[in-house]
Scaffold this motif. Structure first.
Motif, PDB file in Angstrom:
ATOM      1  N   ILE A 171       8.372  -0.635  23.902  1.00 16.25           N
ATOM      2  CA  ILE A 171       9.571  -0.975  22.798  1.00 16.25           C
ATOM      3  C   ILE A 171      10.479  -1.733  23.534  1.00 16.25           C
ATOM      4  O   ILE A 171      11.088  -2.795  22.961  1.00 16.25           O
ATOM      5  N   ILE A 172      10.650  -1.537  24.579  1.00 18.70           N
ATOM      6  CA  ILE A 172      12.015  -2.334  25.402  1.00 18.70           C
ATOM      7  C   ILE A 172      11.566  -3.649  25.982  1.00 18.70           C
ATOM      8  O   ILE A 172      12.425  -4.635  25.747  1.00 18.70           O
ATOM      9  N   ILE A 173      10.231  -3.740  26.320  1.00 18.15           N
ATOM     10  CA  ILE A 173       9.605  -5.064  26.319  1.00 18.15           C
ATOM     11  C   ILE A 173       9.522  -5.771  25.184  1.00 18.15           C
ATOM     12  O   ILE A 173       9.916  -7.038  25.263  1.00 18.15           O
TER      13      ILE A 173
ATOM     14  N   ALA B  24      -1.589   3.679  14.405  1.00 17.56           N
ATOM     15  CA  ALA B  24      -0.784   2.568  13.827  1.00 17.56           C
ATOM     16  C   ALA B  24       0.521   2.933  13.145  1.00 17.56           C
ATOM     17  O   ALA B  24       1.512   2.425  13.414  1.00 17.56           O
ATOM     18  N   LYS B  25       0.303   3.714  12.084  1.00 17.90           N
ATOM     19  CA  LYS B  25       1.303   4.409  11.308  1.00 17.90           C
ATOM     20  C   LYS B  25       2.548   5.128  12.132  1.00 17.90           C
ATOM     21  O   LYS B  25       3.739   4.898  11.906  1.00 17.90           O
ATOM     22  N   GLN B  26       1.857   5.969  13.031  1.00 21.57           N
ATOM     23  CA  GLN B  26       2.864   6.761  14.044  1.00 21.57           C
ATOM     24  C   GLN B  26       3.824   5.655  14.682  1.00 21.57           C
ATOM     25  O   GLN B  26       5.048   5.757  14.801  1.00 21.57           O
ATOM     26  N   HIS B  27       3.047   4.681  15.391  1.00 26.82           N
ATOM     27  CA  HIS B  27       3.764   3.653  16.170  1.00 26.82           C
ATOM     28  C   HIS B  27       4.820   2.931  15.274  1.00 26.82           C
ATOM     29  O   HIS B  27       6.180   2.995  15.517  1.00 26.82           O
ATOM     30  N   PHE B  28       4.451   2.769  14.056  1.00 24.70           N
ATOM     31  CA  PHE B  28       5.349   1.885  13.134  1.00 24.70           C
ATOM     32  C   PHE B  28       6.589   2.675  12.892  1.00 24.70           C
ATOM     33  O   PHE B  28       7.454   2.423  12.851  1.00 24.70           O
ATOM     34  N   GLU B  29       6.309   3.949  12.597  1.00 24.62           N
ATOM     35  CA  GLU B  29       7.625   5.005  12.077  1.00 24.62           C
ATOM     36  C   GLU B  29       8.481   5.248  13.364  1.00 24.62           C
ATOM     37  O   GLU B  29       9.686   4.955  13.164  1.00 24.62           O
ATOM     38  N   SER B  30       7.896   5.141  14.500  1.00 21.67           N
ATOM     39  CA  SER B  30       8.921   5.139  15.688  1.00 21.67           C
ATOM     40  C   SER B  30       9.434   3.900  16.041  1.00 21.67           C
ATOM     41  O   SER B  30      10.911   3.912  16.191  1.00 21.67           O
ATOM     42  N   PHE B  31       8.943   2.745  15.881  1.00 21.40           N
ATOM     43  CA  PHE B  31       9.545   1.599  16.020  1.00 21.40           C
ATOM     44  C   PHE B  31      10.713   1.350  15.067  1.00 21.40           C
ATOM     45  O   PHE B  31      11.770   0.722  15.352  1.00 21.40           O
TER      46      PHE B  31
ATOM     47  N   GLU C 236      12.267   3.403  13.376  1.00 20.35           N
ATOM     48  CA  GLU C 236      13.401   4.313  13.508  1.00 20.35           C
ATOM     49  C   GLU C 236      14.436   3.757  14.598  1.00 20.35           C
ATOM     50  O   GLU C 236      15.597   3.800  14.527  1.00 20.35           O
ATOM     51  N   LEU C 237      13.890   3.247  15.611  1.00 21.49           N
ATOM     52  CA  LEU C 237      14.578   2.960  16.963  1.00 21.49           C
ATOM     53  C   LEU C 237      15.016   1.660  16.727  1.00 21.49           C
ATOM     54  O   LEU C 237      16.208   1.115  17.167  1.00 21.49           O
ATOM     55  N   LEU C 238      14.383   0.673  16.222  1.00 21.97           N
ATOM     56  CA  LEU C 238      14.661  -0.756  16.233  1.00 21.97           C
ATOM     57  C   LEU C 238      15.363  -1.416  14.934  1.00 21.97           C
ATOM     58  O   LEU C 238      16.210  -2.608  14.952  1.00 21.97           O
ATOM     59  N   GLU C 239      15.007  -0.790  13.778  1.00 21.21           N
ATOM     60  CA  GLU C 239      15.433  -1.637  12.314  1.00 21.21           C
ATOM     61  C   GLU C 239      17.213  -1.367  12.556  1.00 21.21           C
ATOM     62  O   GLU C 239      17.675  -2.419  11.957  1.00 21.21           O
ATOM     63  N   PRO C 240      17.579  -0.275  13.085  1.00 18.76           N
ATOM     64  CA  PRO C 240      19.272  -0.273  13.181  1.00 18.76           C
ATOM     65  C   PRO C 240      19.811  -1.516  13.929  1.00 18.76           C
ATOM     66  O   PRO C 240      20.903  -1.931  13.887  1.00 18.76           O
ATOM     67  N   LEU C 241      18.922  -2.011  14.797  1.00 18.74           N
ATOM     68  CA  LEU C 241      19.238  -3.098  15.589  1.00 18.74           C
ATOM     69  C   LEU C 241      19.275  -4.545  14.989  1.00 18.74           C
ATOM     70  O   LEU C 241      19.087  -5.844  15.321  1.00 18.74           O
ATOM     71  N   GLY C 242      18.684  -4.296  13.646  1.00 23.13           N
ATOM     72  CA  GLY C 242      18.255  -5.739  12.972  1.00 23.13           C
ATOM     73  C   GLY C 242      17.015  -6.487  13.319  1.00 23.13           C
ATOM     74  O   GLY C 242      16.909  -7.542  12.904  1.00 23.13           O
ATOM     75  N   ILE C 243      16.160  -5.614  14.002  1.00 19.69           N
ATOM     76  CA  ILE C 243      14.815  -5.978  14.064  1.00 19.69           C
ATOM     77  C   ILE C 243      13.838  -5.615  12.916  1.00 19.69           C
ATOM     78  O   ILE C 243      13.701  -4.377  12.621  1.00 19.69           O
ATOM     79  N   LYS C 244      12.966  -6.772  12.466  1.00 20.37           N
ATOM     80  CA  LYS C 244      12.155  -6.571  11.398  1.00 20.37           C
ATOM     81  C   LYS C 244      10.717  -6.220  11.898  1.00 20.37           C
ATOM     82  O   LYS C 244      10.180  -6.910  12.897  1.00 20.37           O
ATOM     83  N   VAL C 245      10.279  -4.942  11.716  1.00 18.85           N
ATOM     84  CA  VAL C 245       8.916  -4.261  11.795  1.00 18.85           C
ATOM     85  C   VAL C 245       7.823  -4.507  10.882  1.00 18.85           C
ATOM     86  O   VAL C 245       8.434  -3.933   9.715  1.00 18.85           O
TER      87      VAL C 245
END
Length: 384
Positions: free
Chosen positions: A1-3, A24-31, A33-42
């Motif tokens: 995620i950091i990379i 894949a769904k587990q990864h999607f949910e984790s990403f 949760e962490l990245l969408e508040p930063l404005g990153i579209k997953v």
């Protein structure tokens, strides 16, 4: 995620490919949760994605409005086009073929690629040996987790092992029983089929809720069973290896693997990793129905170690690591003199020499390395 976040800050997209929709769904949910508040579209692209949703994802990906795309084998389809791909991650890389991994990397050959596994396939270990991969090893366990206790049994210990599982279930834990076949097959008389084992265990564990899971079930059925197990509505899950990766149930404390002699060491290690995900002591029971000495030596490797790299190295010794320039992932290589196990240190020094030589003369065109050019051309002439 950091990379991937770093890639985003520099204007690049990233992808992560996982072998199952559940993972894949587990990864999607984790990403998210962490990245969408930063404005990153997953984005999530899997086999069950609807046609309309898939079309929207592919359009947004090509325009660059999706920063990170998570998916299964669906990512390597031709119509998946990135605007500016910078990072690829292949999770559980032992579950993908050489060609499949290359197809993702070929989306942009200049993109950085990270492959991850608890048990690298033999070919990947050999690429490390040939200095074609840089390797990072995480040896420490997540905080609070205990090493899994592993035991190998024969039919004489079966009753005692089932009684132990019943005791764990009575204390509120959950368990897995893994089989290698879905249904009985006369060609494999000694193999325990998952449907038959499920029927037998349903009688023995009559006070508990049992679930059945295998690859022939519809996707909705499989997802329902896994959700019920995750929510502790199912106490004992009888399954094939569809649970090998991507299943995270911290309350599960025992896994019993029928016909353990039929599985590769890496698969056994991956299956064992389905338990020990909480803070309680967990156990792996390898039920070996073979009388062969080699099968019990393989069981000993598993009972002696929880180290995925050690187990993968033993797997490498047993299976061989296949082709370096081809796609074969096991079998011994066509080395004339070197033994990859005995001569590991020499091969590492040789790899350093190769880097130095290629730094001086990348195409070996000068007089100094003409003999090397000639030898290499002759040795690999059959690949042209």
């Amino acid at each position: 995620i950091i990379i991937m976040y770093l890639a985003h800050l520099n204007g690049y997209q990233s992808s992560i490919m996982a072998p199952t929709e559940i993972l894949a769904k587990q990864h999607f949910e984790s990403f998210v949760e962490l990245l969408e508040p930063l404005g990153i579209k997953v984005g999530l692209l899997i086999g069950s994605t609807s046609k309309k949703a898939k079309r929207d994802i592919l359009d947004n990906l090509e325009m660059g409005s999706i920063d990170i795309l998570i998916g299964t084998h669906a990512l390597i389809e031709e119509n998946v086009v990135f605007k500016k791909l910078g990072v690829n991650v292949i999770d559980e890389q032992h579950r993908f073929g050489v060609v499949q991994r290359n197809m993702l990397q070929n989306k942009n050959k200049d993109a950085a690629t990270l492959v991850m596994s608890a048990t690298p396939i033999p070919r990947s270990l050999s690429l490390v040996l040939y200095a074609d991969l840089d390797v990072s090893i995480i040896k420490s366990m997540p905080k609070g987790r205990k090493p899994i206790k592993t035991i190998a049994i024969n039919e004489n210990m079966l009753e005692k092992s089932l009684a132990f599982i019943k005791k764990e279930l009575a204390e509120g834990r959950q368990a897995y029983v893994i089989c290698s076949l879905i249904e009985e097959n006369q060609d494999y008389e000694n193999l325990q089929a998952v449907e038959k084992v499920y029927e037998e265990l349903s009688q023995y564990f009559c006070d508990f809720n049992l679930g059945l899971l295998h690859g022939k079930m519809k996707a909705e059925e499989k997802n329902q069973v896994m959700n019920d197990f995750a929510e502790n509505k199912i106490n004992l899950l009888v399954s094939t290896t569809v649970v090998e990766v991507g299943v995270n149930v911290p309350n599960a404390s025992v896994i019993m693997i029928y016909n353990a002699e039929r599985f590769g060491l890496s698969t056994l290690h991956q299956l064992r990793g389905r338990v020990g995900r909480g803070d309680q002591q967990s156990y792996c029971i390898l039920y070996n129905l073979s009388k062969s000495e080699i099968s019990w030596e393989r069981m000993k490797i598993m009972t002696d170690s929880n180290d995925g790299f050690y187990i993968a190295n033993k797997d490498l010794e047993l299976r061989g690591f296949g082709d370096i320039l081809g796609t074969r992932q096991s079998g011994m290589p066509n080395l004339r003199l070197a033994d990859p196990f005995r001569d590991e240190t020499i091969l590492k020094y040789a790899a350093e020499d190769v880097k130095k030589i290629l730094g001086e003369d990348p195409n070996l065109e000068g007089e100094k390395y003409s003999y090397l050019n000639k030898e290499i051309t002759e040795f690999y002439s059959d690949l042209n």
